[in-house]
Design an enzyme around this catalytic site. Structure first.
Site, PDB file in Angstrom:
ATOM      1  N   CYS A 286       6.231 -12.828   0.052  1.00 38.25           N
ATOM      2  CA  CYS A 286       6.519 -12.437   1.065  1.00 38.25           C
ATOM      3  C   CYS A 286       4.821 -11.968   2.075  1.00 38.25           C
ATOM      4  CB  CYS A 286       6.310 -10.877   0.569  1.00 38.25           C
ATOM      5  SG  CYS A 286       6.396  -9.787   1.229  1.00 38.25           S
TER       6      CYS A 286
ATOM      7  N   GLY B  62      -0.815   0.850  -5.125  1.00 39.59           N
ATOM      8  CA  GLY B  62      -2.222  -0.555  -4.665  1.00 39.59           C
ATOM      9  C   GLY B  62      -3.052   0.754  -5.761  1.00 39.59           C
TER      10      GLY B  62
ATOM     11  N   CYS C  33      12.010 -13.443  -0.323  1.00 41.72           N
ATOM     12  CA  CYS C  33      11.596 -14.410  -0.473  1.00 41.72           C
ATOM     13  C   CYS C  33      12.298 -15.424  -2.677  1.00 41.72           C
ATOM     14  CB  CYS C  33      10.234 -13.245  -1.631  1.00 41.72           C
ATOM     15  SG  CYS C  33      11.639 -11.179  -2.564  1.00 41.72           S
TER      16      CYS C  33
ATOM     17  N   ASN D  31       1.365   0.422   5.901  1.00 41.28           N
ATOM     18  CA  ASN D  31       2.108   0.116   4.651  1.00 41.28           C
ATOM     19  C   ASN D  31       2.952  -1.372   5.172  1.00 41.28           C
ATOM     20  OD1 ASN D  31       4.679   0.463   2.011  1.00 41.28           O
ATOM     21  ND2 ASN D  31       3.473  -1.162   2.042  1.00 41.28           N
ATOM     22  N   GLY D  32       2.293  -2.544   4.802  1.00 40.06           N
ATOM     23  CA  GLY D  32       3.372  -4.195   5.319  1.00 40.06           C
ATOM     24  C   GLY D  32       2.438  -4.807   6.071  1.00 40.06           C
TER      25      GLY D  32
ATOM     26  N   TYR E 220      11.792  -3.633  -7.963  1.00 45.70           N
ATOM     27  CA  TYR E 220       9.950  -3.187  -9.025  1.00 45.70           C
ATOM     28  C   TYR E 220       9.286  -1.782  -7.994  1.00 45.70           C
ATOM     29  CZ  TYR E 220       6.322  -4.307 -10.251  1.00 45.70           C
ATOM     30  OH  TYR E 220       4.576  -4.366 -10.482  1.00 45.70           O
TER      31      TYR E 220
ATOM     32  N   CYS F  56       0.713  -1.412   0.098  1.00 53.18           N
ATOM     33  CA  CYS F  56       0.005  -0.023   0.073  1.00 53.18           C
ATOM     34  C   CYS F  56       1.268   0.970   0.167  1.00 53.18           C
ATOM     35  CB  CYS F  56      -1.291   0.339   1.545  1.00 53.18           C
ATOM     36  SG  CYS F  56      -2.056  -1.465   1.424  1.00 53.18           S
TER      37      CYS F  56
ATOM     38  N   CYS G  48      15.998  -7.583   3.507  1.00 56.37           N
ATOM     39  CA  CYS G  48      15.183  -8.454   3.582  1.00 56.37           C
ATOM     40  C   CYS G  48      15.373  -9.448   1.890  1.00 56.37           C
ATOM     41  CB  CYS G  48      14.109  -8.422   3.875  1.00 56.37           C
ATOM     42  SG  CYS G  48      12.584  -9.277   3.713  1.00 56.37           S
TER      43      CYS G  48
ATOM     44  N   CYS H 249      13.345  -3.779   2.276  1.00 57.49           N
ATOM     45  CA  CYS H 249      13.116  -5.066   1.365  1.00 57.49           C
ATOM     46  C   CYS H 249      13.531  -4.289   0.598  1.00 57.49           C
ATOM     47  CB  CYS H 249      11.078  -4.891   1.432  1.00 57.49           C
ATOM     48  SG  CYS H 249      11.051  -5.481  -0.451  1.00 57.49           S
TER      49      CYS H 249
HETATM   50  S1  SF4 Z   1      10.193 -11.506   0.893  1.00 53.01           S
HETATM   51 FE1  SF4 Z   1      11.283  -9.548  -0.911  1.00 53.01          FE
HETATM   52  S2  SF4 Z   1       9.159  -8.912  -1.510  1.00 53.01           S
HETATM   53 FE2  SF4 Z   1       8.821  -9.176   1.093  1.00 53.01          FE
HETATM   54  S3  SF4 Z   1       9.925  -7.464   2.220  1.00 53.01           S
HETATM   55 FE3  SF4 Z   1      10.929  -9.604   1.987  1.00 53.01          FE
HETATM   56  S4  SF4 Z   1      12.518  -8.720   0.375  1.00 53.01           S
HETATM   57 FE4  SF4 Z   1       9.967  -7.320   0.433  1.00 53.01          FE
END
Ligand code: SF4
Length: 489
Positions: free
Chosen positions: A413, A36, A469, A117-118, A263, A10, A466, A257
């Site tokens: 994710c 979003g 994914c 958002n999250g 992207y 979002c 992070c 992230c």
């Molecule tokens: S899992 Fe992937 S999309 Fe989700 S926060 Fe981590 S890096 Fe971002």
């Protein structure tokens, strides 16, 4: 009641001390539309002459321009402070309306509205506990948990109550809270999603990305730090000193992230302290360094993006090929219609397949008899890629090579990005990259490896991201029940 599969990403935007608060939020939400597209909402607060604050809201399903199509709406959204939210969620339409944010409650300290958002990873557990204690939830969203925790806090000061609530939740959150007297922004201690502060004349803004500041010609001040609560009130507007509080006493390791750079965020935004454009170009450069393509007859390779999200990576890729002495040319091989949403975020497989042809057309003149390298930022289910390759083949290229500026997505994710369940991800459907290549019908396919992706993250240490994914290494523990729901669907 089951919590929605919270696969939403979002955009949030809040403003304080503005004579045009709701209108400014509207423009901010426009700039954040990519975060979003299913629903949007604005909540504003006005202090009337009787001194009593009044709260107003407009929310609806659809794009910002659709929800706020009637300008008269803004006559009703009165007040000098407002917050807004763009939402994307895969939850069923029947549930959608009640889950549109901002959510509002009225509790002993007055009004409280939230945009989030999250995704909270321990929301189910907290919710169950609260329900057992008698709490009544109005939505199936994880965000409502935060409101309940604030309202139930036994502390007297409202900022302390917010801090008390945020100490109990885990996962990803970049939030705006609007109270009768202040705008509050907060970001989870890992800093998973972006959130920044801006200034527009005497007004303060807290929003997801800097592109939402630019649309108003607002000045960027700084990021909300991971684990920070910032408070904007009348005193801040007078002194210019933003009030800042820590959610936890000890800092946690940052886990931004990485997919926001790959992207999700707009290339004209600055997030996590770096320009998205710069990081995306670098991803393209690293991709070319490790996975170049040459034309077998020594002609120029045609490098093309899948517009718009991979435009910047394609520029980086082509620049690097040139630096490496490989004849190449950046071309616009696909024309995108801008009048429909991203296929990635259209719910439903059938719509997605139809969407590709509605959305793209090829420029045959630049593709015919050429070696073509398509640069894309990611492959999720692969449906779009397969359809695109089919379209491009019809233009008669010599060869088609596909280069992806991220590693294969193998895991869902749980921090607020919309990926399908594990089994739907193309990288899990096929046993290796060559099988994916065969399925997509391209002459070669290469992704960045996990390390190559991190090599592109200049300005940052590799462990400040992070990458779950891609790696399955989730920095914030996931509630097991939640995981089970996710994998069983
Ligand atoms: S899992 Fe992937 S999309 Fe989700 S926060 Fe981590 S890096 Fe971002």
């Amino acid at each position: 009641m089951q919590i929605d599969k919270p696969r939403s990403n979002c955009g949030v935007f809040g403003i304080y001390n503005s004579t045009n608060a709701a209108v400014n939020v509207y423009y901010g939400l426009h700039a954040l539309q990519h975060r979003g597209q299913e629903a949007a909402g604005i909540v504003s607060i006005e202090k009337k002459e009787d001194g009593k604050p009044h709260i107003y809201q407009t929310k609806g399903l659809g794009l910002v321009s659709e929800v706020f199509a009637n300008p008269k709406i803004f006559d009703q959204l009165k007040g000098t402070a407002a917050i807004g939210h763009n939402r994307y969620s895969t939850t069923g339409a029947a549930n959608a309306a009640k889950n549109i944010q901002p959510f509002i409650v009225n509790y002993r300290m007055g009004h409280l509205a939230i945009s989030h958002n999250g995704n909270l990873t321990n929301a189910r557990i907290i919710r169950e506990k609260l329900v057992n204690e008698g709490a009544i939830f109005q939505t199936s969203s994880d965000t409502e948990v935060i409101l309940h925790l604030i309202a139930r806090s036994r502390l007297e000061n409202q900022v302390d109550q917010i801090r008390d609530a945020l100490k109990q939740v885990e996962g990803a959150y970049s939030i705006n809270l609007l109270t009768d007297t202040k705008l509050v922004g907060a970001r989870d201690p890992y800093g998973i999603r972006p959130l920044c502060i801006g200034k527009l004349n005497g007004s303060y803004i807290i929003t997801s990305e800097t592109c939402a500041l630019d649309i108003l010609s607002a000045e960027y001040i700084r990021e909300v730090k991971p684990g920070e609560i910032v408070v904007i009130d009348d005193e801040v507007c007078k002194t210019g000193k933003i009030k800042s509080y820590k959610i936890l006493d000890a800092d946690r390791e940052k886990k931004h992230c990485v997919f926001e750079y790959i992207y999700f965020s707009r290339p004209d935004s600055k997030i996590f302290g770096s320009n998205v454009d710069k990081m995306r170009r670098k991803l393209g450069k690293v991709l070319a360094t490790h996975h170049p393509v040459k034309d077998k007859d020594g002609e120029k390779v045609i490098v093309m993006s899948v517009p718009d999200s991979s435009n910047t990576a394609a520029i980086g890729y082509e620049n690097q090929l040139t630096k490496m002495g490989i004849p190449s040319k950046l071309e616009i091989g696909l024309i995108r219609s801008h009048y429909i949403g991203r296929t990635f975020i259209l719910p439903g497989q059938a719509k997605r397949e139809v969407g590709v042809r509605i959305k793209f057309n090829t420029v045959k003149g630049v593709l015919e008899d050429r070696t073509v390298v398509i640069i894309d930022d990611s492959i999720v289910r692969g449906t779009t890629s397969k359809q695109l390759v089919k379209l491009i083949r019809e233009a008669g290229p010599k060869e088609i090579h596909l280069r992806i500026s991220s590693p294969p997505i193998l895991f869902p994710c749980h921090y607020g990005m919309d990926f399908p369940s594990k089994n739907e991800l193309i990288a899990n459907k096929f046993e290796n990259i060559d099988k994916i290549r065969e399925h997509l019908d391209v002459d070669s396919l290469a992704y960045l490896t996990h390390d190559q992706m991190l090599e592109a993250m200049v300005d940052h240490t590799p462990d400040s991201f992070c990458t779950a994914c891609f790696s399955g290494n989730y920095p914030v523990p996931i509630d097991e029940e939640f995981l089970k729901e996710f994998y069983d669907e």
